[in-house]
Design a protein around this motif. Structure first.
Motif, short mmCIF file in Angstrom:
data_model
loop_
_atom_site.label_atom_id
_atom_site.label_comp_id
_atom_site.label_asym_id
_atom_site.label_seq_id
_atom_site.Cartn_x
_atom_site.Cartn_y
_atom_site.Cartn_z
N TYR A 188 6.18 3.55 11.67
CA TYR A 188 6.44 4.81 12.33
C TYR A 188 5.35 5.81 11.96
N TYR A 189 5.01 6.69 12.92
CA TYR A 189 4.06 7.77 12.67
C TYR A 189 4.72 9.10 12.98
N ASP A 214 4.39 8.71 3.58
CA ASP A 214 3.05 8.91 3.01
C ASP A 214 2.17 9.57 4.07
N PHE A 215 0.85 9.67 3.81
CA PHE A 215 0.02 10.57 4.60
C PHE A 215 -1.31 9.95 4.99
N ASN A 216 -1.86 10.45 6.11
CA ASN A 216 -3.14 9.99 6.64
C ASN A 216 -3.84 11.21 7.25
N TYR A 217 -5.10 11.46 6.86
CA TYR A 217 -5.84 12.54 7.49
C TYR A 217 -6.31 12.13 8.87
N GLU A 218 -6.47 13.11 9.74
CA GLU A 218 -6.91 12.82 11.10
C GLU A 218 -8.33 12.23 11.13
N GLU A 219 -9.17 12.57 10.15
CA GLU A 219 -10.55 12.10 10.17
C GLU A 219 -10.70 10.64 9.73
N ASP A 249 7.99 4.24 4.47
CA ASP A 249 8.73 4.00 5.70
C ASP A 249 8.02 4.58 6.92
N ALA A 250 7.15 5.56 6.71
CA ALA A 250 6.44 6.19 7.82
C ALA A 250 5.22 6.91 7.28
#
Length: 324
Positions: A302-303, A289-294, A259-260
């Motif tokens: 949505y973030y 879920d997740f995302n690394y900045e790099e 969902d985000a």
């Protein structure tokens, strides 16, 4: 008996201590050239001997090999992992390689992105009692019950590889009695399946009531089995049988929908941020879920930007992507 096998070659870490041949006692098993050379020779011969067996479904470097060195650098750990995985694939490229690692980190030696470059499936060994922020309340409460699901989704989404709960348990009756262990198992299993874990294995099959090391020293490692030492089944194996029957009827579960996406920043404690965002998301009825900045930002509705603690917490390139 239809038993499937994941072969872990270099099991030099077990139940709280290193167990290695005498010759290697004073060597760094990850960085020493002689150690790496003989590890690769051993693995090449081992794979050549067992690859003919159909019940071997995967290989992995060993059990929690990120515990084998306390001094190796990030570059040394990647060079070691590349040497080991390349040796396995040269001997047999028909089966996947699992990481077999204990809790890994965002940066530094044996980090998640490093491991994902050389293995096909990442692993978690999510024991709440050993993991930061997870053992702060009863093991039957929400934080501990969601731990395996969160850590597994965390690894898979940031690395872009499947991830499985490869080793999980309660560390026996010193933490949770046998009757309540079955409840913990059910909550942990079902939440892990809900976020798409690639597998779920309980540690371990039988109580380890042995008089040799490390079980004669590390007392809490003796009573972790699904079965007692006399082969009597414990409540957790009975619950496992019931849930397996339900899952067999359900068939293959649909892939979970996020969902985000939470953007994790290197200037903060990424596990704390991920764990907090995921737990709050569950309370709100949403999967995070997740995302690394790099890494490039994935498309999402949505973030979430948790724990922005510094003005330089994320590169402007990522801010620009998020604005777009």
């Amino acid at each position: 008996h239809e038993i499937k096998v994941i072969v872990a070659f270099l099991t030099g870490w077990m139940s709280g201590r290193r167990l290695v041949p005498e010759y290697y006692r004073d060597k760094d098993l990850i960085a020493d050239p002689a150690a790496i050379l003989y590890e690769c020779r051993f693995i090449k011969d081992f794979v050549s001997e067992i690859k003919c067996y159909d019940n071997v479904i995967a290989y992995e470097p060993g059990n929690e090999c990120n515990c084998l060195s306390y001094d190796a650098s990030e570059a040394q750990t990647e060079l070691w992992l590349k040497a080991i995985c390349d040796t396995i694939r040269l001997a047999d490229d028909t089966r996947p390689i699992y990481s077999g690692m204990h809790t890994t980190r965002f940066q530094g030696e044996f980090n998640q992105m490093l491991i994902s470059r050389h293995t096909d499936v990442l692993t978690t060994h999510p024991y709440p009692v050993f993991t930061p922020y997870c053992g702060t309340e009863s093991i039957l409460n929400m934080r501990a019950s969601l731990h395996a699901a969160c850590e597994t989704l965390y690894y898979s989404s940031v690395a872009g590889k499947p991830c499985m709960v490869e080793e999980i348990g309660t560390t026996g009756p010193c933490v949770l009695n046998d009757e309540l262990t079955a409840d913990y198992f059910e909550r942990s299993l079902l939440t892990s399946l809900a976020v798409g874990t690639n597998g779920y294995l309980w540690w371990c099959a039988f109580d380890q009531n042995f008089d040799f090391e490390p079980y004669n020293i590390n007392t809490n490692e003796r009573d972790l089995g699904l079965f007692a030492a006399n082969y009597e089944p414990k409540p957790v194996i009975e619950r496992m049988r019931k849930l397996k029957a339900v899952l067999d009827k359900a068939g293959v579960l649909p892939a979970p929908k996020s969902d985000a996406t939470a953007i994790l920043f290197s200037r903060s404690d990424t596990w704390r941020s991920a764990y907090g965002a995921f737990t709050l998301g569950v309370q709100a009825g949403r999967t995070i879920d997740f995302n690394y900045e790099e890494t490039p930002v994935r498309n999402a509705d949505y973030y979430i930007l948790p724990c922005i603690e510094f003005g330089s917490s994320t590169p402007y390139k990522r801010i620009k992507e998020l604005k777009e």
